[in-house]
Scaffold this motif. Structure first.
Motif, PDB file in Angstrom:
ATOM      1  N   THR A   6      35.852  33.978  37.276  1.00  0.00           N
ATOM      2  CA  THR A   6      35.528  33.128  38.411  1.00  0.00           C
ATOM      3  C   THR A   6      36.535  31.982  38.510  1.00  0.00           C
ATOM      4  OG1 THR A   6      33.197  33.666  38.257  1.00  0.00           O
ATOM      5  CG2 THR A   6      33.759  31.659  39.432  1.00  0.00           C
ATOM      6  N   GLY A   7      37.036  31.731  39.696  1.00  0.00           N
ATOM      7  CA  GLY A   7      38.052  30.709  39.901  1.00  0.00           C
ATOM      8  C   GLY A   7      39.444  31.285  40.008  1.00  0.00           C
ATOM      9  N   ASN A   8      39.594  32.550  39.693  1.00  0.00           N
ATOM     10  CA  ASN A   8      40.892  33.198  39.784  1.00  0.00           C
ATOM     11  C   ASN A   8      41.145  33.604  41.241  1.00  0.00           C
ATOM     12  OD1 ASN A   8      43.152  34.757  39.586  1.00  0.00           O
ATOM     13  ND2 ASN A   8      42.388  36.112  37.994  1.00  0.00           N
ATOM     14  N   PRO A   9      42.198  33.075  41.870  1.00  0.00           N
ATOM     15  CA  PRO A   9      42.431  33.372  43.285  1.00  0.00           C
ATOM     16  C   PRO A   9      43.068  34.725  43.534  1.00  0.00           C
ATOM     17  CG  PRO A   9      44.122  31.890  42.476  1.00  0.00           C
ATOM     18  CD  PRO A   9      43.156  32.088  41.339  1.00  0.00           C
ATOM     19  N   GLU A  10      43.357  35.483  42.497  1.00  0.00           N
ATOM     20  CA  GLU A  10      43.985  36.787  42.652  1.00  0.00           C
ATOM     21  C   GLU A  10      42.961  37.843  43.070  1.00  0.00           C
ATOM     22  OE1 GLU A  10      47.288  37.287  42.405  1.00  0.00           O
ATOM     23  OE2 GLU A  10      47.412  35.108  42.143  1.00  0.00           O
ATOM     24  N   PRO A  11      43.429  38.929  43.703  1.00  0.00           N
ATOM     25  CA  PRO A  11      42.504  40.023  44.035  1.00  0.00           C
ATOM     26  C   PRO A  11      41.874  40.597  42.771  1.00  0.00           C
ATOM     27  CG  PRO A  11      44.609  40.288  45.172  1.00  0.00           C
ATOM     28  CD  PRO A  11      44.796  39.187  44.190  1.00  0.00           C
ATOM     29  N   SER A  12      40.655  41.077  42.893  1.00  0.00           N
ATOM     30  CA  SER A  12      39.952  41.647  41.754  1.00  0.00           C
ATOM     31  C   SER A  12      40.669  42.889  41.236  1.00  0.00           C
ATOM     32  CB  SER A  12      38.525  42.025  42.172  1.00  0.00           C
ATOM     33  OG  SER A  12      37.963  42.942  41.263  1.00  0.00           O
ATOM     34  N   GLU A  13      40.967  42.903  39.939  1.00  0.00           N
ATOM     35  CA  GLU A  13      41.600  44.064  39.323  1.00  0.00           C
ATOM     36  C   GLU A  13      40.690  45.281  39.399  1.00  0.00           C
ATOM     37  OE1 GLU A  13      42.527  42.913  35.365  1.00  0.00           O
ATOM     38  OE2 GLU A  13      43.850  41.272  35.971  1.00  0.00           O
ATOM     39  N   VAL A  14      39.401  45.048  39.229  1.00  0.00           N
ATOM     40  CA  VAL A  14      38.443  46.157  39.255  1.00  0.00           C
ATOM     41  C   VAL A  14      38.399  46.778  40.644  1.00  0.00           C
ATOM     42  CG1 VAL A  14      35.994  46.773  39.074  1.00  0.00           C
ATOM     43  CG2 VAL A  14      37.049  45.305  37.336  1.00  0.00           C
ATOM     44  N   LEU A  15      38.307  45.942  41.681  1.00  0.00           N
ATOM     45  CA  LEU A  15      38.261  46.477  43.044  1.00  0.00           C
ATOM     46  C   LEU A  15      39.558  47.193  43.404  1.00  0.00           C
ATOM     47  CD1 LEU A  15      36.365  43.685  45.050  1.00  0.00           C
ATOM     48  CD2 LEU A  15      35.464  45.719  43.905  1.00  0.00           C
ATOM     49  N   GLN A  16      40.669  46.688  42.956  1.00  0.00           N
ATOM     50  CA  GLN A  16      41.935  47.377  43.198  1.00  0.00           C
ATOM     51  C   GLN A  16      41.977  48.719  42.470  1.00  0.00           C
ATOM     52  OE1 GLN A  16      44.673  44.123  42.104  1.00  0.00           O
ATOM     53  NE2 GLN A  16      45.380  44.134  44.218  1.00  0.00           N
ATOM     54  N   ALA A  17      41.416  48.743  41.255  1.00  0.00           N
ATOM     55  CA  ALA A  17      41.424  49.977  40.464  1.00  0.00           C
ATOM     56  C   ALA A  17      40.597  51.078  41.110  1.00  0.00           C
ATOM     57  CB  ALA A  17      40.924  49.695  39.048  1.00  0.00           C
ATOM     58  N   ILE A  18      39.585  50.707  41.901  1.00  0.00           N
ATOM     59  CA  ILE A  18      38.750  51.727  42.546  1.00  0.00           C
ATOM     60  C   ILE A  18      39.141  51.942  44.011  1.00  0.00           C
ATOM     61  CG2 ILE A  18      36.829  51.393  40.955  1.00  0.00           C
ATOM     62  CD1 ILE A  18      35.380  49.789  43.104  1.00  0.00           C
ATOM     63  N   GLY A  19      40.330  51.453  44.390  1.00  0.00           N
ATOM     64  CA  GLY A  19      40.889  51.835  45.677  1.00  0.00           C
ATOM     65  C   GLY A  19      40.848  50.816  46.790  1.00  0.00           C
ATOM     66  N   PHE A  20      40.378  49.599  46.540  1.00  0.00           N
ATOM     67  CA  PHE A  20      40.342  48.589  47.597  1.00  0.00           C
ATOM     68  C   PHE A  20      41.704  47.924  47.749  1.00  0.00           C
ATOM     69  CE2 PHE A  20      35.866  49.052  46.756  1.00  0.00           C
ATOM     70  CZ  PHE A  20      35.239  48.761  47.963  1.00  0.00           C
ATOM     71  N   THR A  21      42.114  47.706  48.987  1.00  0.00           N
ATOM     72  CA  THR A  21      43.340  46.959  49.237  1.00  0.00           C
ATOM     73  C   THR A  21      43.097  45.482  48.949  1.00  0.00           C
ATOM     74  OG1 THR A  21      42.791  46.519  51.556  1.00  0.00           O
ATOM     75  CG2 THR A  21      43.962  48.590  51.061  1.00  0.00           C
ATOM     76  N   SER A  22      44.179  44.719  48.826  1.00  0.00           N
ATOM     77  CA  SER A  22      44.036  43.290  48.531  1.00  0.00           C
ATOM     78  C   SER A  22      43.273  42.557  49.622  1.00  0.00           C
ATOM     79  CB  SER A  22      45.413  42.661  48.326  1.00  0.00           C
ATOM     80  OG  SER A  22      46.210  42.824  49.479  1.00  0.00           O
ATOM     81  N   GLN A  23      43.344  43.065  50.849  1.00  0.00           N
ATOM     82  CA  GLN A  23      42.615  42.461  51.965  1.00  0.00           C
ATOM     83  C   GLN A  23      41.112  42.490  51.719  1.00  0.00           C
ATOM     84  OE1 GLN A  23      43.540  44.396  55.667  1.00  0.00           O
ATOM     85  NE2 GLN A  23      43.213  42.539  56.878  1.00  0.00           N
ATOM     86  N   TRP A  24      40.662  43.512  51.010  1.00  0.00           N
ATOM     87  CA  TRP A  24      39.246  43.629  50.636  1.00  0.00           C
ATOM     88  C   TRP A  24      38.989  43.077  49.234  1.00  0.00           C
ATOM     89  CZ3 TRP A  24      35.078  45.676  53.451  1.00  0.00           C
ATOM     90  CH2 TRP A  24      35.407  46.256  54.681  1.00  0.00           C
ATOM     91  N   ALA A  25      39.917  43.304  48.319  1.00  0.00           N
ATOM     92  CA  ALA A  25      39.694  42.954  46.909  1.00  0.00           C
ATOM     93  C   ALA A  25      39.656  41.453  46.675  1.00  0.00           C
ATOM     94  CB  ALA A  25      40.783  43.590  46.041  1.00  0.00           C
ATOM     95  N   MET A  26      40.137  40.661  47.635  1.00  0.00           N
ATOM     96  CA  MET A  26      40.021  39.204  47.528  1.00  0.00           C
ATOM     97  C   MET A  26      38.600  38.739  47.817  1.00  0.00           C
ATOM     98  SD  MET A  26      42.817  37.580  46.669  1.00  0.00           S
ATOM     99  CE  MET A  26      42.623  35.933  47.331  1.00  0.00           C
ATOM    100  N   GLY A  27      37.801  39.607  48.451  1.00  0.00           N
ATOM    101  CA  GLY A  27      36.487  39.181  48.929  1.00  0.00           C
ATOM    102  C   GLY A  27      35.323  39.793  48.196  1.00  0.00           C
ATOM    103  N   GLY A  28      35.408  39.853  46.872  1.00  0.00           N
ATOM    104  CA  GLY A  28      34.303  40.406  46.094  1.00  0.00           C
ATOM    105  C   GLY A  28      33.175  39.402  45.899  1.00  0.00           C
ATOM    106  N   LEU A  29      31.953  39.889  45.943  1.00  0.00           N
ATOM    107  CA  LEU A  29      30.776  39.059  45.687  1.00  0.00           C
ATOM    108  C   LEU A  29      29.815  39.837  44.795  1.00  0.00           C
ATOM    109  CD1 LEU A  29      29.061  36.469  46.312  1.00  0.00           C
ATOM    110  CD2 LEU A  29      28.001  37.804  48.166  1.00  0.00           C
ATOM    111  N   ARG A  30      29.386  39.213  43.709  1.00  0.00           N
ATOM    112  CA  ARG A  30      28.404  39.816  42.814  1.00  0.00           C
ATOM    113  C   ARG A  30      27.118  39.005  42.855  1.00  0.00           C
ATOM    114  NH1 ARG A  30      29.448  39.740  36.395  1.00  0.00           N
ATOM    115  NH2 ARG A  30      28.862  37.564  36.715  1.00  0.00           N
ATOM    116  N   VAL A  31      26.016  39.675  43.145  1.00  0.00           N
ATOM    117  CA  VAL A  31      24.696  39.044  43.192  1.00  0.00           C
ATOM    118  C   VAL A  31      23.822  39.766  42.177  1.00  0.00           C
ATOM    119  CG1 VAL A  31      22.754  38.383  44.649  1.00  0.00           C
ATOM    120  CG2 VAL A  31      25.037  38.626  45.656  1.00  0.00           C
TER     121      VAL A  31
END
Length: 390
Positions: free
Chosen positions: A333-358
């Motif tokens: 949390t606090g890391n402004p980079e795209p999520s490595e996990v989301l990128q690993a499962i095929g999300f582009t940076s446009q999406w991987a920057m916007g991860g939310l976990r609830v």
């Protein structure tokens, strides 16, 4: 807004210590304070409490007491498993490859990288599908005689996906290679039997299941080769030197038993709340995708990717509105980079920057979910407007 009006939706990061757990720990901070390595009466009292806790945790996991090694938490358990087993297998048979996935917790991935950079191991990655799951056939095709260790996460901390651990462990057993799984997230929500899973080693951390921070355990199947990474005294069968933290270990045993006592009822309740939350978000917010497997996932875990949303901005907006959430791993949390996990499962940076976990827990109510659903759409839209302006 007062503290009692806030809504905590980050139970995957940590949980509050249960009252029952606090009561169990208190005597060992005061009257029963001995060092379990001492031979006198006070030491014997502490040792008895320590070994009782070991038996309780072993029973909860389907292990033998001597197979439970106490640590300072899930991170240390992962470190001990990877370094200890990899180095032992290298010493024993010259093995030098470590297999992990690209979606491991950093406690595993960073340790594997250090083993590569400093100790000369080769780290190879087992592919995952678009849900973050490993196909046992893919693992089978990568293992060879040079493989020292395989480590694959049980339940992903960021996207909640469950891996087919029984099948993966069976592949490793077939090949004669030790298999470790990080079960830090899953132990709070699933009944784990290490014998049925077939794993060589399994990591847990107490603060994920209403126990104290700073304590965890590593299951190491009897007969598994492993070297200590913290040397000194002979505590923990010589695998983890240092005076054991008796109060916290007692608290961990109490927390695990308490969790399992009401697990089935609580799982059913949380799954219903989670499904309502997922449905509400997917039906009311445009350009959003559920991340992780829709079915094979933790019962309390909902995670999403929003297109053209910066996760940190969204988290700050939600925090100001009284909701505590995460963009993924609490360690990131606090890391402004795209999520490595989301990128690993095929999300582009446009999406991987916007991860939310609830993530939900024992304090979560239907009202909390409704309030959150009432705030989130406006929060996402505001973050998208800011993104367009910038």
């Amino acid at each position: 807004m007062t503290w009692d009006e806030r809504v905590y939706l980050d139970y995957a990061a940590t949980t509050p210590v249960a009252d029952r757990v606090i009561r169990a720990m208190l005597p060992f901070f005061g009257g029963t304070f001995g060092n379990p390595s001492s031979v006198h009466f006070e030491g014997q009292q502490a040792e008895a409490a320590l070994e009782e806790a070991r038996e309780r945790i072993a029973r909860a996991l389907g292990a033998k007491p001597r197979e439970i090694i106490f640590t300072s938490g899930g991170t240390e358990s992962d470190n001990l498993a990877l370094r200890g087993i990899a180095l032992a297998e290298h010493q024993r048979r010259g093995a030098y490859r470590i297999l992990i996935t690209p979606v491991e917790h950093h406690a595993v991935s960073a340790t594997a990288r250090q083993l590569q950079d400093v100790f000369g191991f080769i780290v190879d990655y087992v592919p995952v599908d678009s849900y973050g799951r490993v196909d046992p056939d893919d693992l089978r095709g990568l293992i060879d005689s040079s493989t020292a260790l395989v480590s694959i996460i049980h339940a992903n901390n960021e996207i909640g996906t469950l891996n087919p651990i029984v099948e993966l462990a069976a592949v490793c057993a077939e090949k004669g290679v030790p298999f470790h799984t990080d079960a830090v997230q899953s132990v709070a929500h699933l009944r784990l039997d290490v014998r049925a899973l077939g794993v060589s080693a399994l990591s847990i951390g107490a603060h994920k299941f209403y126990g104290p921070k700073g304590v965890g355990a590593l299951y190491v199947r009897q007969g598994t080769s492993i070297l200590p990474i913290q040397t000194g005294g002979a505590q923990e069968r010589g695998l983890r030197a240092g005076t054991e933290n008796v109060p916290l270990i007692v608290g961990m045993a109490e927390a695990l038993e308490w969790t399992l006592e009401t697990l089935d009822q609580e799982t059913q309740r949380l799954r219903a709340l989670r499904d309502h939350l997922i449905e509400g978000i997917l039906n009311t917010i445009p350009r959003v995708r559920l991340t992780g497997h829709p079915i094979e996932r933790l019962p309390n875990h909902a995670s999403f990717a929003f297109e053209n949303v910066e996760a940190n901005a969204l988290l700050m907006y939600l925090d100001h509105a009284g909701f505590a959430c995460s963009s993924g791993s609490a360690c990131k949390t606090g890391n402004p980079e795209p999520s490595e996990v989301l990128q690993a499962i095929g999300f582009t940076s446009q999406w991987a920057m916007g991860g939310l976990r609830v993530t939900l827990g024992r304090g979560t109510t239907q009202d909390h979910i409704e309030r959150f659903l009432g705030v989130l759409p406006a929060a996402v839209e505001k973050c998208r407007v800011v993104s367009r302006v910038n």
